[in-house]
Design a protein around this motif. Structure first.
Motif, PDB file in Angstrom:
ATOM      1  N   GLU A 157       0.950  -1.198   0.000  1.00 17.58           N
ATOM      2  CA  GLU A 157       0.063  -0.002   0.067  1.00 17.58           C
ATOM      3  C   GLU A 157       0.821   1.208  -0.095  1.00 17.58           C
ATOM      4  OE1 GLU A 157      -2.453   1.959   3.700  1.00 17.58           O
ATOM      5  OE2 GLU A 157      -3.119   0.113   3.023  1.00 17.58           O
ATOM      6  N   ARG A 158       1.013   2.034  -1.087  1.00 14.33           N
ATOM      7  CA  ARG A 158       1.994   3.177  -1.156  1.00 14.33           C
ATOM      8  C   ARG A 158       1.680   4.186  -0.204  1.00 14.33           C
ATOM      9  NH1 ARG A 158       5.558   4.760  -4.838  1.00 14.33           N
ATOM     10  NH2 ARG A 158       6.194   6.864  -4.924  1.00 14.33           N
ATOM     11  N   PRO A 159       2.903   4.552   0.410  1.00 15.06           N
ATOM     12  CA  PRO A 159       2.724   5.695   1.603  1.00 15.06           C
ATOM     13  C   PRO A 159       2.697   6.911   0.714  1.00 15.06           C
ATOM     14  CG  PRO A 159       4.566   4.419   2.055  1.00 15.06           C
ATOM     15  CD  PRO A 159       4.081   3.808   0.680  1.00 15.06           C
ATOM     16  N   SER A 160       2.144   8.065   1.155  1.00 19.50           N
ATOM     17  CA  SER A 160       2.182   9.358   0.493  1.00 19.50           C
ATOM     18  C   SER A 160       3.597   9.559   0.297  1.00 19.50           C
ATOM     19  CB  SER A 160       1.329  10.439   1.333  1.00 19.50           C
ATOM     20  OG  SER A 160       2.377  10.651   2.443  1.00 19.50           O
ATOM     21  N   GLU A 161       3.836  10.696  -0.872  1.00 22.51           N
ATOM     22  CA  GLU A 161       5.279  11.122  -1.105  1.00 22.51           C
ATOM     23  C   GLU A 161       5.723  11.779   0.095  1.00 22.51           C
ATOM     24  OE1 GLU A 161       7.001  10.770  -3.922  1.00 22.51           O
ATOM     25  OE2 GLU A 161       5.147   9.520  -4.564  1.00 22.51           O
ATOM     26  N   GLN A 162       4.887  12.452   1.178  1.00 17.48           N
ATOM     27  CA  GLN A 162       5.515  13.260   2.380  1.00 17.48           C
ATOM     28  C   GLN A 162       5.980  11.833   3.292  1.00 17.48           C
ATOM     29  OE1 GLN A 162       2.622  15.846   4.303  1.00 17.48           O
ATOM     30  NE2 GLN A 162       4.161  16.130   6.029  1.00 17.48           N
ATOM     31  N   GLU A 163       5.161  10.869   3.392  1.00 19.55           N
ATOM     32  CA  GLU A 163       5.435   9.766   4.388  1.00 19.55           C
ATOM     33  C   GLU A 163       6.690   9.371   3.965  1.00 19.55           C
ATOM     34  OE1 GLU A 163       1.263   8.276   5.931  1.00 19.55           O
ATOM     35  OE2 GLU A 163       1.797   7.930   4.019  1.00 19.55           O
ATOM     36  N   ILE A 164       7.129   9.140   2.780  1.00 20.32           N
ATOM     37  CA  ILE A 164       8.285   8.474   2.037  1.00 20.32           C
ATOM     38  C   ILE A 164       9.440   9.543   2.405  1.00 20.32           C
ATOM     39  CG2 ILE A 164       9.383   7.845  -0.115  1.00 20.32           C
ATOM     40  CD1 ILE A 164       6.856   6.878  -1.299  1.00 20.32           C
ATOM     41  N   ARG A 165       9.281  10.811   1.945  1.00 21.71           N
ATOM     42  CA  ARG A 165      10.349  11.721   2.238  1.00 21.71           C
ATOM     43  C   ARG A 165      10.709  11.879   3.734  1.00 21.71           C
ATOM     44  NH1 ARG A 165       7.397  14.957  -1.228  1.00 21.71           N
ATOM     45  NH2 ARG A 165       6.232  16.003   0.356  1.00 21.71           N
ATOM     46  N   GLN A 166       9.795  11.567   4.455  1.00 14.65           N
ATOM     47  CA  GLN A 166       9.936  11.880   5.989  1.00 14.65           C
ATOM     48  C   GLN A 166      10.486  10.553   6.926  1.00 14.65           C
ATOM     49  OE1 GLN A 166       6.415  13.762   7.423  1.00 14.65           O
ATOM     50  NE2 GLN A 166       7.229  15.988   6.989  1.00 14.65           N
ATOM     51  N   ARG A 167      10.452   9.459   5.820  1.00 14.15           N
ATOM     52  CA  ARG A 167      10.934   8.290   6.684  1.00 14.15           C
ATOM     53  C   ARG A 167      12.116   8.176   7.581  1.00 14.15           C
ATOM     54  NH1 ARG A 167      12.532   8.090   1.450  1.00 14.15           N
ATOM     55  NH2 ARG A 167      14.579   7.147   1.059  1.00 14.15           N
ATOM     56  N   LYS A 168      12.314   7.602   8.458  1.00  8.36           N
ATOM     57  CA  LYS A 168      13.547   7.284   9.316  1.00  8.36           C
ATOM     58  C   LYS A 168      14.533   6.191   8.819  1.00  8.36           C
ATOM     59  CE  LYS A 168      11.294   9.406  13.239  1.00  8.36           C
ATOM     60  NZ  LYS A 168      10.080   9.055  14.272  1.00  8.36           N
ATOM     61  N   SER A 169      14.101   5.407   8.301  1.00 10.99           N
ATOM     62  CA  SER A 169      14.825   3.866   7.782  1.00 10.99           C
ATOM     63  C   SER A 169      14.700   3.772   6.197  1.00 10.99           C
ATOM     64  CB  SER A 169      14.541   2.679   8.484  1.00 10.99           C
ATOM     65  OG  SER A 169      14.287   3.004   9.999  1.00 10.99           O
ATOM     66  N   CYS A 170      15.376   2.788   6.105  1.00 12.32           N
ATOM     67  CA  CYS A 170      15.148   2.345   4.386  1.00 12.32           C
ATOM     68  C   CYS A 170      15.728   3.710   3.491  1.00 12.32           C
ATOM     69  CB  CYS A 170      13.857   2.052   4.143  1.00 12.32           C
ATOM     70  SG  CYS A 170      13.658   1.149   2.771  1.00 12.32           S
ATOM     71  N   ARG A 171      16.814   4.086   3.777  1.00 13.86           N
ATOM     72  CA  ARG A 171      17.292   5.316   3.220  1.00 13.86           C
ATOM     73  C   ARG A 171      18.262   4.952   1.997  1.00 13.86           C
ATOM     74  NH1 ARG A 171      15.180  10.048   3.494  1.00 13.86           N
ATOM     75  NH2 ARG A 171      14.416  10.603   5.421  1.00 13.86           N
ATOM     76  N   THR A 172      18.235   5.629   0.880  1.00 18.53           N
ATOM     77  CA  THR A 172      19.583   5.274  -0.248  1.00 18.53           C
ATOM     78  C   THR A 172      20.647   6.214   0.160  1.00 18.53           C
ATOM     79  OG1 THR A 172      18.349   7.223  -1.669  1.00 18.53           O
ATOM     80  CG2 THR A 172      17.619   5.004  -1.743  1.00 18.53           C
ATOM     81  N   THR A 173      21.635   5.527  -0.317  1.00 21.32           N
ATOM     82  CA  THR A 173      22.923   6.371  -0.181  1.00 21.32           C
ATOM     83  C   THR A 173      23.107   7.274  -1.497  1.00 21.32           C
ATOM     84  OG1 THR A 173      23.965   4.575  -0.899  1.00 21.32           O
ATOM     85  CG2 THR A 173      24.164   4.929   1.168  1.00 21.32           C
ATOM     86  N   PRO A 174      23.645   8.531  -1.378  1.00 18.88           N
ATOM     87  CA  PRO A 174      23.807   9.354  -2.466  1.00 18.88           C
ATOM     88  C   PRO A 174      24.692   8.597  -3.680  1.00 18.88           C
ATOM     89  CG  PRO A 174      24.240  10.707  -0.631  1.00 18.88           C
ATOM     90  CD  PRO A 174      24.150   9.199  -0.044  1.00 18.88           C
TER      91      PRO A 174
END
Length: 63
Positions: free
Chosen positions: A44-61
């Motif tokens: 169930e896709r989170p909103s774009e804001q929820e994706i941007r504000q996540r604390k985990s599951c980060r990508t590295t630049p």
């Protein structure tokens, strides 16, 4: 009794090098408390804001 301990935006598969986050399949990683913690990926896709504000599951630049 099954209770939700946490619910975090998470990708279905890690991004490929150089892949933009907007191209990923997103859902929720839900942790339940049932004696031993149990995890479930909910498609169930989170909103774009929820994706941007996540604390985990980060990508590295990209370098």
């Amino acid at each position: 009794m099954r209770q939700i301990v946490s619910k975090e935006p998470w990708w279905a598969a890690p991004p490929k090098p150089g892949q933009d986050e907007s191209e990923l399949e997103w859902g929720w990683l839900v942790t339940y408390s049932e004696g031993e913690p149990r995890f479930e990926f909910v498609k169930e896709r989170p909103s774009e804001q929820e994706i941007r504000q996540r604390k985990s599951c980060r990508t590295t630049p990209s370098e």
